[in-house]
Write a protein that holds these residues in place. Structure first.
Motif, PDB file in Angstrom:
ATOM      1  N   LEU A 125      19.427  39.866  73.356  1.00 36.75           N
ATOM      2  CA  LEU A 125      19.685  40.852  72.305  1.00 36.75           C
ATOM      3  C   LEU A 125      20.927  40.453  71.513  1.00 36.75           C
ATOM      4  O   LEU A 125      21.890  39.944  72.090  1.00 36.75           O
ATOM      5  N   PRO A 126      20.931  40.697  70.202  1.00 30.72           N
ATOM      6  CA  PRO A 126      22.129  40.358  69.432  1.00 30.72           C
ATOM      7  C   PRO A 126      23.313  41.240  69.816  1.00 30.72           C
ATOM      8  O   PRO A 126      23.123  42.385  70.205  1.00 30.72           O
ATOM      9  N   ARG A 127      24.515  40.679  69.692  1.00 31.83           N
ATOM     10  CA  ARG A 127      25.765  41.436  69.914  1.00 31.83           C
ATOM     11  C   ARG A 127      25.849  42.097  71.289  1.00 31.83           C
ATOM     12  O   ARG A 127      26.428  43.169  71.444  1.00 31.83           O
ATOM     13  N   LEU A 128      25.285  41.432  72.274  1.00 34.87           N
ATOM     14  CA  LEU A 128      25.225  42.032  73.613  1.00 34.87           C
ATOM     15  C   LEU A 128      26.620  42.244  74.205  1.00 34.87           C
ATOM     16  O   LEU A 128      26.920  43.322  74.740  1.00 34.87           O
ATOM     17  N   ASP A 129      27.476  41.228  74.110  1.00 36.04           N
ATOM     18  CA  ASP A 129      28.829  41.320  74.684  1.00 36.04           C
ATOM     19  C   ASP A 129      29.638  42.415  74.016  1.00 36.04           C
ATOM     20  O   ASP A 129      30.221  43.275  74.665  1.00 36.04           O
ATOM     21  N   GLU A 130      29.622  42.357  72.688  1.00 36.45           N
ATOM     22  CA  GLU A 130      30.395  43.316  71.898  1.00 36.45           C
ATOM     23  C   GLU A 130      30.018  44.748  72.245  1.00 36.45           C
ATOM     24  O   GLU A 130      30.884  45.580  72.532  1.00 36.45           O
ATOM     25  N   ILE A 131      28.735  45.009  72.246  1.00 38.19           N
ATOM     26  CA  ILE A 131      28.290  46.378  72.495  1.00 38.19           C
ATOM     27  C   ILE A 131      28.522  46.765  73.947  1.00 38.19           C
ATOM     28  O   ILE A 131      28.910  47.894  74.252  1.00 38.19           O
ATOM     29  N   GLY A 132      28.335  45.812  74.842  1.00 41.04           N
ATOM     30  CA  GLY A 132      28.599  46.080  76.255  1.00 41.04           C
ATOM     31  C   GLY A 132      30.030  46.544  76.465  1.00 41.04           C
ATOM     32  O   GLY A 132      30.284  47.520  77.167  1.00 41.04           O
ATOM     33  N   LYS A 133      30.968  45.856  75.823  1.00 44.42           N
ATOM     34  CA  LYS A 133      32.390  46.220  75.940  1.00 44.42           C
ATOM     35  C   LYS A 133      32.626  47.611  75.372  1.00 44.42           C
ATOM     36  O   LYS A 133      33.313  48.429  75.976  1.00 44.42           O
ATOM     37  N   LEU A 134      32.068  47.863  74.204  1.00 46.59           N
ATOM     38  CA  LEU A 134      32.249  49.166  73.562  1.00 46.59           C
ATOM     39  C   LEU A 134      31.700  50.285  74.430  1.00 46.59           C
ATOM     40  O   LEU A 134      32.314  51.330  74.573  1.00 46.59           O
ATOM     41  N   LEU A 135      30.545  50.022  75.021  1.00 48.23           N
ATOM     42  CA  LEU A 135      29.916  51.050  75.850  1.00 48.23           C
ATOM     43  C   LEU A 135      30.794  51.373  77.047  1.00 48.23           C
ATOM     44  O   LEU A 135      30.945  52.525  77.432  1.00 48.23           O
ATOM     45  N   ALA A 136      31.392  50.351  77.633  1.00 42.04           N
ATOM     46  CA  ALA A 136      32.259  50.566  78.796  1.00 42.04           C
ATOM     47  C   ALA A 136      33.516  51.321  78.377  1.00 42.04           C
ATOM     48  O   ALA A 136      33.990  52.198  79.090  1.00 42.04           O
ATOM     49  N   LEU A 137      34.012  50.999  77.193  1.00 44.42           N
ATOM     50  CA  LEU A 137      35.249  51.607  76.702  1.00 44.42           C
ATOM     51  C   LEU A 137      35.118  53.093  76.456  1.00 44.42           C
ATOM     52  O   LEU A 137      35.868  53.892  76.986  1.00 44.42           O
ATOM     53  N   GLY A 138      34.144  53.437  75.643  1.00 40.57           N
ATOM     54  CA  GLY A 138      34.074  54.814  75.160  1.00 40.57           C
ATOM     55  C   GLY A 138      33.230  55.749  75.998  1.00 40.57           C
ATOM     56  O   GLY A 138      32.775  56.757  75.504  1.00 40.57           O
ATOM     57  N   ALA A 139      33.039  55.385  77.245  1.00 52.44           N
ATOM     58  CA  ALA A 139      32.103  56.148  78.075  1.00 52.44           C
ATOM     59  C   ALA A 139      32.433  57.646  78.105  1.00 52.44           C
ATOM     60  O   ALA A 139      31.555  58.480  77.891  1.00 52.44           O
ATOM     61  N   ASP A 140      33.708  57.966  78.328  1.00 58.00           N
ATOM     62  CA  ASP A 140      34.098  59.382  78.453  1.00 58.00           C
ATOM     63  C   ASP A 140      33.721  60.163  77.202  1.00 58.00           C
ATOM     64  O   ASP A 140      33.057  61.196  77.260  1.00 58.00           O
ATOM     65  N   ASP A 141      34.171  59.633  76.081  1.00 56.87           N
ATOM     66  CA  ASP A 141      33.941  60.338  74.831  1.00 56.87           C
ATOM     67  C   ASP A 141      32.460  60.448  74.508  1.00 56.87           C
ATOM     68  O   ASP A 141      31.997  61.465  74.015  1.00 56.87           O
ATOM     69  N   LEU A 142      31.736  59.386  74.823  1.00 56.98           N
ATOM     70  CA  LEU A 142      30.309  59.414  74.542  1.00 56.98           C
ATOM     71  C   LEU A 142      29.629  60.476  75.382  1.00 56.98           C
ATOM     72  O   LEU A 142      28.784  61.217  74.912  1.00 56.98           O
ATOM     73  N   GLU A 143      30.033  60.561  76.626  1.00 55.79           N
ATOM     74  CA  GLU A 143      29.418  61.547  77.510  1.00 55.79           C
ATOM     75  C   GLU A 143      29.706  62.953  77.000  1.00 55.79           C
ATOM     76  O   GLU A 143      28.845  63.806  77.011  1.00 55.79           O
ATOM     77  N   ARG A 144      30.936  63.126  76.564  1.00 57.99           N
ATOM     78  CA  ARG A 144      31.306  64.454  76.071  1.00 57.99           C
ATOM     79  C   ARG A 144      30.467  64.800  74.839  1.00 57.99           C
ATOM     80  O   ARG A 144      29.944  65.903  74.714  1.00 57.99           O
ATOM     81  N   ALA A 145      30.347  63.861  73.963  1.00 63.52           N
ATOM     82  CA  ALA A 145      29.536  64.080  72.770  1.00 63.52           C
ATOM     83  C   ALA A 145      28.088  64.345  73.162  1.00 63.52           C
ATOM     84  O   ALA A 145      27.437  65.213  72.594  1.00 63.52           O
ATOM     85  N   ALA A 146      27.628  63.613  74.175  1.00 65.03           N
ATOM     86  CA  ALA A 146      26.260  63.806  74.652  1.00 65.03           C
ATOM     87  C   ALA A 146      26.085  65.234  75.143  1.00 65.03           C
ATOM     88  O   ALA A 146      25.068  65.872  74.892  1.00 65.03           O
ATOM     89  N   GLY A 147      27.084  65.750  75.827  1.00 62.51           N
ATOM     90  CA  GLY A 147      27.021  67.113  76.367  1.00 62.51           C
ATOM     91  C   GLY A 147      26.855  68.134  75.267  1.00 62.51           C
ATOM     92  O   GLY A 147      26.109  69.092  75.396  1.00 62.51           O
ATOM     93  N   GLU A 148      27.534  67.890  74.142  1.00 58.32           N
ATOM     94  CA  GLU A 148      27.455  68.852  73.036  1.00 58.32           C
ATOM     95  C   GLU A 148      26.065  68.873  72.423  1.00 58.32           C
ATOM     96  O   GLU A 148      25.568  69.904  72.029  1.00 58.32           O
ATOM     97  N   ILE A 149      25.451  67.727  72.362  1.00 61.82           N
ATOM     98  CA  ILE A 149      24.139  67.666  71.721  1.00 61.82           C
ATOM     99  C   ILE A 149      23.038  68.106  72.672  1.00 61.82           C
ATOM    100  O   ILE A 149      22.030  68.645  72.264  1.00 61.82           O
ATOM    101  N   GLN A 150      23.296  67.926  73.964  1.00 59.80           N
ATOM    102  CA  GLN A 150      22.271  68.201  74.978  1.00 59.80           C
ATOM    103  C   GLN A 150      21.680  69.616  74.856  1.00 59.80           C
ATOM    104  O   GLN A 150      20.521  69.827  75.141  1.00 59.80           O
ATOM    105  N   GLU A 151      22.515  70.548  74.406  1.00 60.83           N
ATOM    106  CA  GLU A 151      22.044  71.927  74.298  1.00 60.83           C
ATOM    107  C   GLU A 151      20.801  72.053  73.430  1.00 60.83           C
ATOM    108  O   GLU A 151      19.968  72.912  73.655  1.00 60.83           O
TER     109      GLU A 151
END
Lengths: 198, 251
Positions: A166-192
């Motif tokens: 997949l293109p940009r695999l490393d870059e996105i992998g790093k970003l995903l690891a970095l912003g996990a907390d915030d992403l989860e929180r955002a996910a929680g808001e939308i989950q409703e």
């Protein structure tokens, strides 16, 4: 190397021709009774013979296996054969949704929506219909949301040999690891807003 | 920096909002610095433009996705938040809408670019065709049946005709037997087996005849009597014997 192919190479060529999906080295070994190395060599003999003979076919590595494909140069004329029957290209919404699923799989729709910041209902539906993603299970969290992952058809459609390509695999992998907390929180808001088909 | 012309170019806003894939996409468009790191300063610089886009859309009664309004609220909160000194001791990352948004933007941009690359691959591979293999003749499992049905032979037609003919026939009458025992009969039976204040096991009530319908009829009767409060029942263990006791309510 001579002009004619040996028995094993011809067997491999025939199998690739008759198969509806990519054939892995292991599968080719199983079918022909030959070893891994012998198969790899036979595949490259087929490749050479096709390119040297000026044929319209090539062997490529797609979705974990070898596949016989037509030369892209001839795309125009072959397209005419399927005029009006081919599904259209994916929309940007579908491509973005697919990208999020591909890099974070298995993942929930809420996760995709958290990343994209919009509702992804129809994009997910399209991708399911075209069999680029499948339901891969449920997340063991409240509400047990469905998890999605990509299919071999997805890899084939984009000409990818494996998910690692997949293109940009490393870059996105790093970003995903970095912003996990915030992403989860955002996910929680939308989950409703998420609903599920019974 | 964003030029003054772009800042006030609200005419463009009106036509283009539908082209965006949501608020994050719009924000990235406004920031327009694809090659650089996105910073909080850049986000707050374009916040005003963003809010203008949303206001315009609302004025024109454009059916705006709720996500755009949520983002507008976040941006407004960010702006007001930046006016206040941050509370000391509070974990900054947790509550800061700006930082969360920044990460979201960075991540979304990466996916957006990955999607753009996938689009290129899609285009390149649309000109590539694969042999169909023997998928028509040798479908696996359920698909084989589907394919067979689609093909449709004369036998399929005959089968379908036969099925239709069957449908037209009147249904064969079925004899529905009356239950062997009515609840009323069962209550009478129980009453005689269970004198006032006395106890009796369910087994004794049933006697020798353990016909299934009879057992069910008596069991339903017991449930009915429990509901009415005419009997109490006890069971020491699961699947153990049931003891019935007649209450005073059963006159």
């Amino acid at each position: 190397m001579g002009m004619t192919l040996d028995r094993l190479a011809r067997e491999v060529e025939a199998l690739l021709m008759a198969s509806e999906k990519p054939l892995s080295v292991e599968h080719l070994c199983e079918l022909t009774g030959a070893g891994t190395e012998a198969i790899e060599q036979a595949v490259s003999r087929v490749e050479n013979a096709l390119s040297r003979g000026g044929h319209a076919m090539q062997v490529v590595f797609l979705a974990g296996g070898y596949r016989l494909v037509t030369d892209p140069e001839l795309g125009g004329v072959v397209s005419r054969l399927f005029e009006g029957r081919r599904p259209g290209r994916l929309t940007r919404a579908a491509l973005e949704t697919l990208a999020v699923v591909a890099y974070s799989q298995p993942c929930t729709r809420a996760r995709v929506e958290a990343v994209r910041g919009v509702n992804c209902d129809s994009a997910m539906k399209t991708l399911l219909e075209r069999e680029f993603i499948v339901i891969a299970g449920r997340m063991e969290t409240p509400g047990r949301p469905l998890l999605y992952s990509t299919t071999p058809a997805f890899l084939e459609y984009f000409g990818l040999g494996a998910l690692e390509h997949l293109p940009r695999l490393d870059e996105i992998g790093k970003l995903l690891a970095l912003g996990a907390d915030d992403l989860e929180r955002a996910a929680g808001e939308i989950q409703e807003e998420e609903y599920e088909n019974p | 920096m964003i030029s003054e012309a772009e800042r006030t170019d609200s005419g463009a806003c009106r036509v283009s909002l539908a082209e965006f894939e949501g608020p994050l996409d719009l924000l990235l468009y406004l920031i327009r610095r694809d090659e650089m790191d996105i910073t909080l300063v850049m986000v707050s610089q374009v916040a005003r433009q963003y809010l203008e886009y949303v206001r315009n859309a609302l004025e024109l009664n454009i059916d705006l996705a709720g996500e755009y309004l949520v983002m507008a609220a976040t941006l407004t909160r960010m702006k007001s938040g930046s006016l206040l000194p941050s509370r000391s001791g509070a974990p900054e990352d947790q509550d800061d809408p700006g930082k969360a948004l920044l990460r979201q933007l960075i991540l979304y941009r990466a996916f957006r670019e990955a999607a753009a690359e996938l689009r290129e691959s899609e285009g390149a591979w649309r000109d590539v065709f694969t042999p169909p293999g023997e998928r028509e003749r040798f479908q696996e499992g359920a698909r084989r049946e589907e394919a067979g049905r689609e093909a449709g032979s004369i036998m399929d037609l005959l089968e379908a005709l036969e099925a239709l003919a069957k449908k037209d026939q009147p249904p064969t009458p079925r004899i529905i037997e009356r239950p062997a025992l009515s609840i009323t009969e069962c209550i009478q039976g129980l009453s005689s087996a269970l004198p006032g204040g006395g106890r009796v096991s369910f087994r004794t009530v049933l006697g020798e005849n353990r016909d299934r319908r009879r057992v069910v009829a008596f069991f339903v009767t017991v449930l009915e009597l429990i509901r009415r409060g005419w009997v109490r029942c006890r069971q020491e263990s699961s699947f153990g014997g049931i003891t019935l006791e007649r209450t005073k309510e059963w006159a």
